[in-house]
Design an enzyme around this catalytic site. Structure first.
Site, short mmCIF file in Angstrom:
data_model
loop_
_atom_site.label_atom_id
_atom_site.label_comp_id
_atom_site.label_asym_id
_atom_site.label_seq_id
_atom_site.Cartn_x
_atom_site.Cartn_y
_atom_site.Cartn_z
N CYS A 199 0.82 -1.23 0.00
CA CYS A 199 0.00 0.00 0.00
C CYS A 199 0.85 1.27 0.00
O CYS A 199 0.33 2.34 -0.30
CB CYS A 199 -0.94 0.00 1.19
SG CYS A 199 -1.95 -1.46 1.27
N HIS A 243 -3.26 6.85 2.82
CA HIS A 243 -3.69 5.56 2.29
C HIS A 243 -5.08 5.25 2.83
O HIS A 243 -5.34 5.43 4.02
CB HIS A 243 -2.68 4.48 2.70
CG HIS A 243 -3.15 3.10 2.40
ND1 HIS A 243 -3.72 2.77 1.19
CD2 HIS A 243 -3.16 1.97 3.15
CE1 HIS A 243 -4.06 1.50 1.21
NE2 HIS A 243 -3.73 0.99 2.39
N ASN A 290 -10.06 -0.67 0.43
CA ASN A 290 -8.60 -0.55 0.37
C ASN A 290 -8.12 -1.08 -0.99
O ASN A 290 -8.26 -2.27 -1.27
CB ASN A 290 -8.00 -1.36 1.53
CG ASN A 290 -6.49 -1.32 1.56
OD1 ASN A 290 -5.84 -0.87 0.62
ND2 ASN A 290 -5.92 -1.80 2.65
N1 ACO Z 1 -18.26 -9.11 9.84
C1 ACO Z 1 -18.71 -9.39 11.07
N2 ACO Z 1 -17.87 -9.73 12.08
C2 ACO Z 1 -16.58 -9.78 11.82
C3 ACO Z 1 -16.03 -9.50 10.54
C4 ACO Z 1 -16.96 -9.16 9.53
N3 ACO Z 1 -16.56 -8.86 8.28
N4 ACO Z 1 -14.70 -9.63 10.58
C5 ACO Z 1 -14.37 -9.96 11.85
N5 ACO Z 1 -15.51 -10.07 12.59
C6 ACO Z 1 -15.63 -10.42 13.99
C7 ACO Z 1 -14.44 -11.15 14.49
O1 ACO Z 1 -14.53 -12.53 14.20
C8 ACO Z 1 -14.48 -10.86 15.96
O2 ACO Z 1 -15.43 -11.71 16.56
P1 ACO Z 1 -15.13 -12.39 17.98
O3 ACO Z 1 -14.97 -11.21 18.92
O4 ACO Z 1 -16.33 -13.22 18.21
O5 ACO Z 1 -13.84 -13.14 17.79
C9 ACO Z 1 -15.06 -9.43 16.03
O6 ACO Z 1 -15.68 -9.21 14.76
C10 ACO Z 1 -14.01 -8.36 16.25
O7 ACO Z 1 -12.95 -8.57 15.34
P2 ACO Z 1 -11.68 -7.70 15.39
O8 ACO Z 1 -10.66 -8.25 14.43
O9 ACO Z 1 -11.26 -7.50 16.81
O10 ACO Z 1 -12.24 -6.31 14.84
P3 ACO Z 1 -11.51 -4.96 14.75
O11 ACO Z 1 -12.32 -3.92 15.45
O12 ACO Z 1 -10.04 -5.03 15.08
O13 ACO Z 1 -11.61 -4.61 13.19
C11 ACO Z 1 -10.34 -4.69 11.17
C12 ACO Z 1 -11.03 -5.49 12.25
C13 ACO Z 1 -11.37 -3.83 10.48
C14 ACO Z 1 -9.70 -5.64 10.17
C15 ACO Z 1 -9.27 -3.78 11.81
O14 ACO Z 1 -8.46 -4.52 12.66
C16 ACO Z 1 -8.40 -3.11 10.77
O15 ACO Z 1 -8.85 -2.29 10.00
N6 ACO Z 1 -7.09 -3.42 10.77
C17 ACO Z 1 -6.16 -2.80 9.83
C18 ACO Z 1 -6.26 -3.52 8.56
C19 ACO Z 1 -5.60 -2.78 7.45
O16 ACO Z 1 -5.56 -1.57 7.41
N7 ACO Z 1 -5.10 -3.53 6.51
C20 ACO Z 1 -4.56 -2.98 5.35
C21 ACO Z 1 -3.13 -3.15 5.32
S1 ACO Z 1 -2.48 -2.36 3.95
C22 ACO Z 1 -1.98 -3.49 2.81
O17 ACO Z 1 -0.79 -3.54 2.55
C23 ACO Z 1 -2.96 -4.40 2.13
#
Ligand code: ACO
Length: 330
Positions: free
Chosen positions: A116, A257, A287
């Site tokens: 990214c 980003h 993204n």
């Molecule tokens: N729908 C519903 N529930 C979901 C989903 C979904 N799509 N995805 C995860 N959950 C659930 C999980 O299973 C978890 O359930 P549990 O508590 O029963 O285990 C709960 O939701 C919470 O999950 P978390 O992972 O703790 O959620 P979080 O608030 O951290 O959000 C997210 C997740 C959106 C992925 C966040 O961590 C994030 O944005 N991280 C950064 C990711 C990013 O920017 N990546 C790009 C990198 S750049 C590149 O090079 C590609």
């Protein structure tokens, strides 16, 4: 070594016609529009049509950038493509784009993988090569077909990503003090495991078992990436501002980003800059990795949010984990 400035002469963007909403995703994974919107700010993303390749999207964005710059493919002697989803592992998407676009055979063409952060890395590389005096005009493209590497059964990742392309034509100007003023690039190679595609590379060539396990799809430890992203983007932004003796409030527009609205909001708080100074389109694209900043840059320019004399800050993080920031005076 030239003393000219390296300036952006034109920009362009392209997104595939098909729009996939959060609601559409609820038919294939256990998720909801409310969960995705509240956790990420994403409402919808664009998905490439069958047979629509990374190179095709790159060509579309490049044509628009060339048109914006009033130039032709024949004017380009350097083509740098930032992508983690090239059409083929070999050769480079840049060579395929060169051929489809009609860029001359005496142009240097190569891909660059900084995930990214790729567009900022590619812009810096192109500007350094132009500054050497050995190249005159560069086409810098950030393009991804992430729909091809996402595990559509994994709700923790498939809701986050989209396809698209953005491009910039870069050239030299005799006017001092404008263009790319500087960049701050870096990487935390110890964090490879946080975000990677474990299979299909030379360390783990594809086997029927690896394919069945989905090793060729993107894997991410979302929480860890989130925390690191906020820290490194804030540091990369502060470093470049400090290097150039610029206060945050002198930045007319930050183009971050577009991974997650909450990450952008956190950076806005840390830099004490209101969200109005941040360009946000993650709601419409998700993204798009290396394409995210050039798409946003093009939209911001066309929406009149960048004026002559303005200072723009680009800032990104991505798999690697790489990070980068860039300061541009228009
Ligand atoms: N729908 C519903 N529930 C979901 C989903 C979904 N799509 N995805 C995860 N959950 C659930 C999980 O299973 C978890 O359930 P549990 O508590 O029963 O285990 C709960 O939701 C919470 O999950 P978390 O992972 O703790 O959620 P979080 O608030 O951290 O959000 C997210 C997740 C959106 C992925 C966040 O961590 C994030 O944005 N991280 C950064 C990711 C990013 O920017 N990546 C790009 C990198 S750049 C590149 O090079 C590609």
């Amino acid at each position: 070594m030239s003393t000219s400035s390296t300036v952006i002469l034109g920009t362009g963007a392209y997104a595939p016609a098909r729009v996939m909403t959060n609601g559409d995703l609820t038919h294939s994974v256990d998720t909801s529009d409310e969960w995705v919107r509240s956790r990420t700010g994403i409402r919808e993303r664009h998905i490439a049509a069958p047979g629509e390749e990374t190179s095709d999207m790159g060509v579309q964005a490049a044509r628009r950038a060339l048109e914006d710059a009033g130039l032709q493919p024949a004017d380009i002697d350097l083509l740098v493509v930032a992508t983690v989803t090239p059409d083929l592992i070999m050769p480079a998407a840049a060579c395929i784009i060169q051929h489809k676009l009609g860029v001359p055979t005496n142009a240097a063409c190569f891909d660059l993988n900084a995930a990214c952060s790729g567009f900022i890395y590619a812009l810096d590389t192109a500007c350094a090569m132009l500054s050497s005096g050995r190249y005159k005009r560069a086409l810098v493209i950030g393009v991804e077909k992430l729909s091809a590497i996402v595990d559509w059964k994994d709700r923790t990742t498939c809701v986050l990503f989209g396809d698209g392309a953005g491009a910039a034509v870069v050239g030299l100007s005799e006017k001092p003090g404008i263009g790319l003023l500087g960049t701050r690039l870096g990487a935390f190679g110890e964090c490879v495991d946080l975000l990677c595609i474990p299979g299909g590379g030379s360390s783990a060539p594809a086997t029927p078992e690896s394919i069945a396990r989905g090793d060729h799809c993107l894997k991410m430890k979302g929480k860890e990436v989130f925390k690191l992203a906020v820290r490194v983007m804030d540091e990369a932004a502060r470093d470049i501002l400090e290097q150039h003796h610029v206060r945050a409030d002198q930045i007319a527009l930050v183009i971050p980003h577009q991974a997650n609205l909450r990450i952008i909001e956190a950076i806005s708080q840390y830099l004490e800059l209101p969200m109005e100074r941040f360009f946000v389109n993650v709601d419409r694209y998700g993204n798009t990795s290396a394409a995210s900043i050039p798409i946003a840059l093009d939209e911001a320019r066309r929406a009149g949010r960048i004026k002559p004399g303005d200072l723009t800050l680009l800032v990104a993080f991505g798999a690697g984990l790489t990070y980068g920031s860039a300061l541009i005076r228009w």
